[in-house]
Design an enzyme around this catalytic site. Structure first.
Site, PDB file in Angstrom:
ATOM      1  N   ASP A  36     -18.271  22.994   3.459  1.00 56.21           N
ATOM      2  CA  ASP A  36     -16.918  21.195   3.089  1.00 56.21           C
ATOM      3  C   ASP A  36     -17.452  20.690   4.555  1.00 56.21           C
ATOM      4  OD1 ASP A  36     -14.941  19.705   2.795  1.00 56.21           O
ATOM      5  OD2 ASP A  36     -15.135  20.696   0.878  1.00 56.21           O
ATOM      6  N   TYR A 148     -21.409   6.954 -10.382  1.00 58.49           N
ATOM      7  CA  TYR A 148     -20.992   8.669 -10.319  1.00 58.49           C
ATOM      8  C   TYR A 148     -21.673   8.978 -11.672  1.00 58.49           C
ATOM      9  CZ  TYR A 148     -17.684  13.026 -10.860  1.00 58.49           C
ATOM     10  OH  TYR A 148     -16.850  13.440 -11.628  1.00 58.49           O
ATOM     11  N   ARG A 228      -8.193  10.335 -22.813  1.00 54.25           N
ATOM     12  CA  ARG A 228      -8.650  11.385 -21.994  1.00 54.25           C
ATOM     13  C   ARG A 228      -8.475  12.884 -22.431  1.00 54.25           C
ATOM     14  NH1 ARG A 228     -11.739   7.998 -21.567  1.00 54.25           N
ATOM     15  NH2 ARG A 228     -11.793   6.589 -19.370  1.00 54.25           N
ATOM     16  N   ASP A 292     -14.837   2.142 -17.306  1.00 54.46           N
ATOM     17  CA  ASP A 292     -14.094   3.383 -18.050  1.00 54.46           C
ATOM     18  C   ASP A 292     -14.268   3.283 -19.419  1.00 54.46           C
ATOM     19  OD1 ASP A 292     -12.840   4.359 -15.926  1.00 54.46           O
ATOM     20  OD2 ASP A 292     -10.644   3.272 -16.718  1.00 54.46           O
TER      21      ASP A 292
END
Length: 332
Positions: A36, A148, A228, A292
């Site tokens: 990481d 994304y 969601r 969204d």
């Protein structure tokens, strides 16, 4: 996986889900190494599991090659990514560079081995964009509406190509909304800045924010706010274990949706936060965020059927209760 001690490499294992995964694997007796760059991860989160931490980037070909030679992992988990859909609309090139191009370097290093270790990749429901049907099956057309989602879809396509060319065995786990915290309160969400609904609401309850902003109240949903599908982080981690076992036993590569299997609106979530904390939440409505979709709810039938996975902790009250316990004690 419980019956065989394995060496597991976790890319992005200092983040929210990756650190929970490292803890679960370590508690199951596996040898865990985390790679990481700590841009958004936390070294102290890795320390909770006792995993070895290597500070470095998945796009560093020399480092990844050296690490694979040293660790010789039996399996690899890939969580390393930028994750904010709205931010990706503002910074598309950064998301494609970080999430896609650097992962190609990582995949090249994996597939340079004679027998690449099986790979479980952290994907997203954002690859679907505006779905044709809800709940969303894995064969719903992938038409992401933000960079994304596009970056994650490109990685899925790259893994499929390397399966053909190099025999890579892979599973892409398409998360819906990861939420909650370790049931024992050891780990939870610590994004900087925080953009996820439940921790933002809890920060408001704790007085760290003046009000809770709801982005959009004119969606085509019963109460006008986005719907969601929330899945507990512990359930997600269990799905990774099952996916690794599936690949280890020769199961077919492919993608799996992971969600709670039930859609909840933003306002429903906020009401749950008020009920669990027994506190009123000041709310302000603002404009929609770019990128969204109105509804994202998972059809999780494939994960149940093929992996034997069931979301055991993903009811909304349990998710909020665990997140609330974490927020009251978390560091920072």
């Amino acid at each position: 996986m419980a019956h065989t001690r394995q060496r597991i490499l976790i890319a992005g294992g200092a983040g929210y889900i990756g650190s929970q995964m490292a803890l679960m694997l370590a508690e199951a007796g596996h040898d865990v190494v985390v790679l990481d760059n700590l841009v958004s991860g936390h070294a102290d989160a890795v320390a909770v599991s006792g995993a070895r931490l290597v500070n470095g980037d998945i796009g560093d070909a020399a480092l990844v090659g050296w690490l694979l030679d040293e660790v010789r992992p039996d399996a690899v988990l890939h969580f390393a990514a930028l994750i904010e859909a709205g931010q990706s609309v503002q910074e598309p090139e950064r998301y494609l560079e970080n999430n896609h191009r650097r992962t190609l370097v990582f995949l090249d290093a994996l597939t340079a081995r004679n027998v690449p270790p099986p790979l479980v990749f952290s994907s997203t429901a954002a690859i679907y964009g505006e779905p044709q049907t809800v709940p969303i099956p894995e064969d719903n057309p992938a038409k992401p509406i933000n960079p994304y989602g596009e970056s994650k879809l490109l990685v899925e396509q790259a893994m499929a190509a390397r399966a053909e060319s190099h025999g890579l065995r892979w599973a892409a786990l398409r998360y819906f909304n990861a939420a909650g915290a370790d049931p024992k309160g050891r780990l939870g969400e610590r994004h900087e800045p925080e953009t996820h609904l439940i921790p933002l609401a809890l920060h408001t309850i704790l007085g760290k924010r003046a009000e809770m902003l709801v982005n959009g109240k004119d969606y085509d949903t019963p109460d006008g706010t986005c719907i969601r599908d929330y899945v507990h982080v512990t359930d997600l981690c269990r799905a990774h274990l099952l996916a690794l076992e599936h690949l280890r036993e020769g199961g077919e590569s492919g993608a799996f949706n992971l969600g709670g299997g039930e859609g909840r609106s933003v306002l429903e979530v906020l009401r749950t936060v008020e009920r669990v904390t027994d506190k009123a939440l000041p709310v302000r409505h603002g404009p929609r965020r770019p990128g969204d979709p109105a509804r994202l709810v998972a059809d999780i039938g494939k994960a149940k059927r093929v992996l034997g996975w069931e979301p055991a902790l993903s009811d909304l009250d349990t998710i909020v209760e665990h997140a609330w316990a974490w927020e009251k004690k978390r560091p920072g």
